[in-house]
Design a protein around this motif. Structure first.
Motif, PDB file in Angstrom:
ATOM      1  N   GLU A 118     -49.910   7.983 -53.413  1.00 38.19           N
ATOM      2  CA  GLU A 118     -51.313   8.065 -53.032  1.00 38.19           C
ATOM      3  C   GLU A 118     -52.028   6.744 -53.306  1.00 38.19           C
ATOM      4  O   GLU A 118     -51.844   6.116 -54.346  1.00 38.19           O
ATOM      5  N   GLY A 119     -52.840   6.327 -52.305  1.00 36.90           N
ATOM      6  CA  GLY A 119     -53.588   5.093 -52.430  1.00 36.90           C
ATOM      7  C   GLY A 119     -52.896   3.895 -51.818  1.00 36.90           C
ATOM      8  O   GLY A 119     -53.523   2.843 -51.640  1.00 36.90           O
ATOM      9  N   SER A 120     -51.613   4.010 -51.478  1.00 33.49           N
ATOM     10  CA  SER A 120     -50.889   2.884 -50.899  1.00 33.49           C
ATOM     11  C   SER A 120     -51.121   2.823 -49.387  1.00 33.49           C
ATOM     12  O   SER A 120     -51.646   3.744 -48.770  1.00 33.49           O
ATOM     13  N   SER A 121     -50.726   1.698 -48.785  1.00 29.72           N
ATOM     14  CA  SER A 121     -50.835   1.515 -47.341  1.00 29.72           C
ATOM     15  C   SER A 121     -49.524   1.951 -46.686  1.00 29.72           C
ATOM     16  O   SER A 121     -48.444   1.544 -47.118  1.00 29.72           O
ATOM     17  N   SER A 147     -54.512   3.056 -44.306  1.00 29.57           N
ATOM     18  CA  SER A 147     -54.807   1.931 -45.188  1.00 29.57           C
ATOM     19  C   SER A 147     -54.768   2.345 -46.651  1.00 29.57           C
ATOM     20  O   SER A 147     -54.380   1.561 -47.518  1.00 29.57           O
ATOM     21  N   SER A 148     -55.173   3.571 -46.945  1.00 29.15           N
ATOM     22  CA  SER A 148     -55.102   4.106 -48.315  1.00 29.15           C
ATOM     23  C   SER A 148     -54.796   5.588 -48.185  1.00 29.15           C
ATOM     24  O   SER A 148     -55.697   6.419 -48.073  1.00 29.15           O
ATOM     25  N   ILE A 149     -53.522   5.917 -48.199  1.00 27.93           N
ATOM     26  CA  ILE A 149     -53.108   7.284 -47.904  1.00 27.93           C
ATOM     27  C   ILE A 149     -53.511   8.222 -49.034  1.00 27.93           C
ATOM     28  O   ILE A 149     -53.511   7.846 -50.208  1.00 27.93           O
ATOM     29  N   GLN A 150     -53.895   9.430 -48.677  1.00 27.22           N
ATOM     30  CA  GLN A 150     -54.343  10.435 -49.643  1.00 27.22           C
ATOM     31  C   GLN A 150     -53.389  11.625 -49.632  1.00 27.22           C
ATOM     32  O   GLN A 150     -52.604  11.814 -48.699  1.00 27.22           O
ATOM     33  N   TYR A 187     -48.433  12.051 -55.911  1.00 27.12           N
ATOM     34  CA  TYR A 187     -49.695  11.774 -56.582  1.00 27.12           C
ATOM     35  C   TYR A 187     -49.740  12.493 -57.930  1.00 27.12           C
ATOM     36  O   TYR A 187     -49.016  13.454 -58.184  1.00 27.12           O
TER      37      TYR A 187
END
Length: 812
Positions: free
Chosen positions: A448-451, A486-489, A517
């Motif tokens: 989570e949070g990565s591109s 761009s910032s995967i959740q 996550y």
């Protein structure tokens, strides 16, 4: 919309028209406008009651104009077709594989075609005509009956031509050049029309007639157009002359395939004053010794060159073209008066490989008019008589037209085309997209949070268009080969699929996106009501990937209370009540839950009762009875007197403000809540004597004697030691039998004179495990005083202390 002309109606009477399948008479009708129609009598194409009648079978029109094509249709009126209803009517020019292409769906006619039908008469209107519109137009209709389909054939032949400039006279006097030209077409309009003439692409303002004459330079270019249709001028013409000698080429550039045949055309002029005779005409590309070399004598063109000349028009034909044939071709003629002339700036020929490409078009008007059309195209414009070969999965098809309609359309098939006679140069294959390949930018796990970049690719010709979707969602996420986060959740986890689509088919491929996550804030829960002794389950859950591990803690305790998302109390007790929380942990992080309060409910424990007073209890004084019990929810209290039905008071405290002998007796306190009830009893006993004494306990004489004797000894001992008056504990360790309730005793001592006050000082007595006895110390007062009073001590005071049994844990 502007038209060139409308035609007059021609009425003919034919007695055998019903049986006629053709027409022998043709008429030419014209009116205002710029269009020539070659009309025939109405031709009925029919069989067994089915028929289509065209008003005209041949139409000639100029490029850029508007044309109308009319027909009427009929179907049988027999019982079988009495309820027949026409469900579809359309015009078409193309058909293959039993596919009839509705003109309204053909992109070549987009925005230029309308069809209007009324009372079994249909009119097709085509605007802004193009030369490519030259074709045979047919009408087709279908009914709701089985086999209720009919096509009027043959149809209407439409020829679309453009304007051409013809040089009628040419004169050259030294440096003076003069020419007379006409703007004409094979569809020459009758009546008077205004024309526009262009010289070097500039409008010659003074010229509006069909002919133009004037001076020109050898490099001047001319063209013409009909006023109102300036967007459709004639091809430009370069007039070459030298002292009334001239050659005009049309066109000046030609493209052809290697191995094919090409035709190049020119017209020529020479002075008419001397009446020369043309002796020799030929085409050339090379000069030898300053003289042009006739192509027929050139070994490179041996047996491949043919000339045809007629009335100052000459055509060069070259067969079996080679790439080396690409060059500039010029025409030369000589006369019997030693006149020689070569047209400079000849015809440029480009010979290339037959690099064919298949153009794919798909169109849908409605469910019954969906089609896919393949067109064999090349950069070189080929003559219409060229035949084509179509291949489906490598197998040759029968169609020899420039277009092909696959039916049915199978996404597994591939197609190619070639020019007949040039089968060794087929076009590249066209086919629907193959199963796409989908990939993710990261080879490791997705956090989570990565591109993150999802990529889709597929082998397809024509190139595929890509669309990304998330499963169970209809709106597209991307219409590109890439889907970028761009910032995967964590909410982006799920199944995604990419569709690859072109005009020949569509296919899809799925990919699973598993976002890792840390645990989210855990959710904790417990049953709404917790009753002592019941089974209670605490539940902790947290959204986490990978799955979290759970640990339970009780507030202010460092050691874990339990492990796992579920923690059970098989038989919960009041001591288990308190505040709990759980910790959720995985390799990406940890988080504590919110607090969870365990409110354990239980019925009242055995109540504690006591008698208290702020001073010594004397007759007429105030006596306070107190009751308390451990309970959850908090208990409610009610006081009763023995042998009385109605309660004496409610609440923890019961006050008797003016204590009298009739108040003596047994009192009990009942503690209750919604989980149960419990009670304890207090005995207040009064014994009347002539001297001051104290009676404790029950009415049994045995107990009274022992208690009285003990009190007496204590009083004497107290007097002997002359100690200060102070309550003395009276030990009494004997257990009193109690059936259901704890019984507390209090003795009240009265003076001989009833007007003397009564004092009572009550302290809790020792409480045993199963019985509770409560005692009260009572002091007697005489009417007179004793010598001891001089020292501040009342000799008649009697002190005793009754200890309330210590509180024991009933929960063991």
């Amino acid at each position: 919309m502007r038209r060139f002309f409308t035609c007059r109606r021609v009425l003919l009477t034919l007695t055998s028209l019903r049986e006629s399948r053709g027409a022998a008479m043709s008429l030419t009708a014209a009116a205002s406008g710029f269009l020539v129609l070659l009309l025939t009598v109405p031709v009925i194409q029919g069989q067994y009651g089915w028929g289509v009648a065209y008003t005209s079978t041949q139409i000639c029109a100029l490029k850029g104009s508007t044309v109308e094509i009319r027909c009427s249709y009929s179907h049988p009126s027999t019982n079988e077709f009495r309820n027949a209803k026409v469900v579809e009517r359309f015009w078409f020019t193309k058909t293959s594989n039993d596919v009839y292409v509705d003109l309204r769906t053909d992109p070549e006619y987009s925005g230029r075609v309308t069809s209007h039908c009324e009372n079994k008469v249909c009119i097709l209107t085509i605007t802004n005509l193009k030369k490519s519109d030259s074709a045979e137009y047919k009408f087709r209709f279908t009914t709701n009956q089985p086999d209720g389909k009919y096509t009027g054939s043959p149809g209407v032949s439409l020829s679309v031509t453009d304007l051409q400039i013809q040089v009628s006279r040419l004169h050259v006097y030294g440096s003076y050049n003069w020419a007379e030209m006409k703007c004409q077409s094979s569809c020459r309009p009758p009546g008077h029309h205004h024309y526009i003439w262009y010289k070097n692409r500039q409008n010659i303002q003074t010229q509006t007639s069909i002919s133009y004459s004037g001076n020109f330079n050898p490099a001047d270019i001319f063209s013409c157009a009909v006023r109102g249709y300036e967007d459709f001028p004639s091809p430009p013409v370069l007039i070459q002359s030298q002292s009334d000698w001239g050659v005009t080429y049309s066109p000046t550039e030609v493209c052809a395939f290697e191995g094919s045949t090409v035709h190049m055309r020119c017209s020529y002029t020479y002075p008419s004053t001397t009446y020369p005779a043309v002796q020799n005409t030929f085409w050339f590309t090379k000069e030898k010794g300053g003289k042009p070399v006739d192509l027929k004598t050139d070994s490179e063109y041996s047996s491949r060159v043919f000339y045809y000349c007629y009335e100052k028009w000459c055509t060069l034909t070259i067969s079996n073209l080679k790439k080396s044939d690409s060059t500039e071709y010029k025409f030369r003629f000589t006369t019997n008066q030693n006149g020689k002339y070569s047209g400079s700036l000849g015809v440029t020929l480009s010979v290339t490989d037959p690099r064919l490409q298949i153009n794919v078009r798909r169109s849908t008007l409605h469910l019954n008019s969906t089609w896919t059309e393949l067109t064999c195209q090349t950069t070189c414009q080929l003559p219409k008589y060229v035949s084509y070969i179509w291949y489906q999965n490598g197998e040759k098809k029968k169609e020899e037209q420039v277009y092909f309609h696959p039916h049915p359309l199978n996404p597994e098939d591939n197609y190619s085309c070639a020019i007949k006679g040039h089968e060794t140069f087929p076009s590249p294959l066209v086919y629907a997209p193959k199963l796409p390949s989908v990939s993710v930018s990261s080879s490791a796990e997705i956090v989570e949070g990565s591109s993150v970049n999802l990529t889709c690719s597929s082998d397809a010709n024509p190139a595929a268009n890509y669309t990304w979707y998330k499963e169970n969602q209809t709106h597209p996420l991307s219409e590109e080969p890439h889907l970028v986060f761009s910032s995967i959740q964590s909410s982006d986890s799920g199944q995604y699929y990419c569709t690859a689509e072109n005009q020949l088919g569509r296919t899809s491929k799925y990919i699973n996106v598993n976002v890792k996550y840390a645990p989210k804030l855990p959710s904790v829960s417990v049953s709404p009501e917790i009753v002592e002794g019941s089974s209670v389950t605490l539940t902790c859950s947290s959204d986490a990937n990978p799955t979290a591990n759970y640990t339970w803690y009780k507030e202010n305790q460092t050691r874990p209370h339990g492990e796992g998302g579920i923690y059970r109390f098989t038989s919960i007790s009041s001591e288990d009540g308190g505040i709990y929380y759980c910790k959720s942990v995985n390799k990406h992080g940890e988080i504590n839950s919110s607090s969870l309060i365990l409110d354990v409910q239980y019925p009242p424990k055995l109540p504690s009762v006591s008698v208290s007073s702020s001073a010594e209890i004397v007759e007429g004084s105030s006596v306070t009875l107190t009751c308390s019990s451990d309970a959850n929810p908090a208990a409610n209290y009610i006081w009763y007197k023995e042998d009385e039905d109605s309660p004496k008071a409610s609440g923890q405290i019961f006050n008797i403000t003016d204590f009298r002998a009739e108040h003596s007796g047994s009192y009990y306190c009942e503690a209750q809540n919604n989980r149960g009830r419990s009670n304890s009893t207090l005995h207040l006993t009064v014994v009347a004597e002539t001297w001051k004494s104290a009676v404790f306990g029950s009415t049994s004489a045995f107990f009274l004697a022992i208690i009285g004797f003990s009190v007496f000894l204590l009083i004497r001992k107290k007097r002997a030691t002359r100690q200060s008056s102070e309550p003395v504990e009276v030990p009494d360790n004997r257990e009193q039998p109690v059936e259901r309730d704890d019984i507390h005793y209090a003795s009240v001592h009265f003076a001989n004179n009833q007007t003397d006050p009564i004092y009572s000082n009550v302290r809790p007595a020792e409480r045993r495990i199963y019985d509770e006895v409560e005692y009260a110390a009572v002091k007697f007062k005489s009417a007179g005083t004793s010598p001891s009073q001089e020292n501040g001590e009342d000799p008649d005071e009697l002190y005793s202390t009754v200890n309330k049994p210590a509180e024991h844990n009933r929960n063991r």
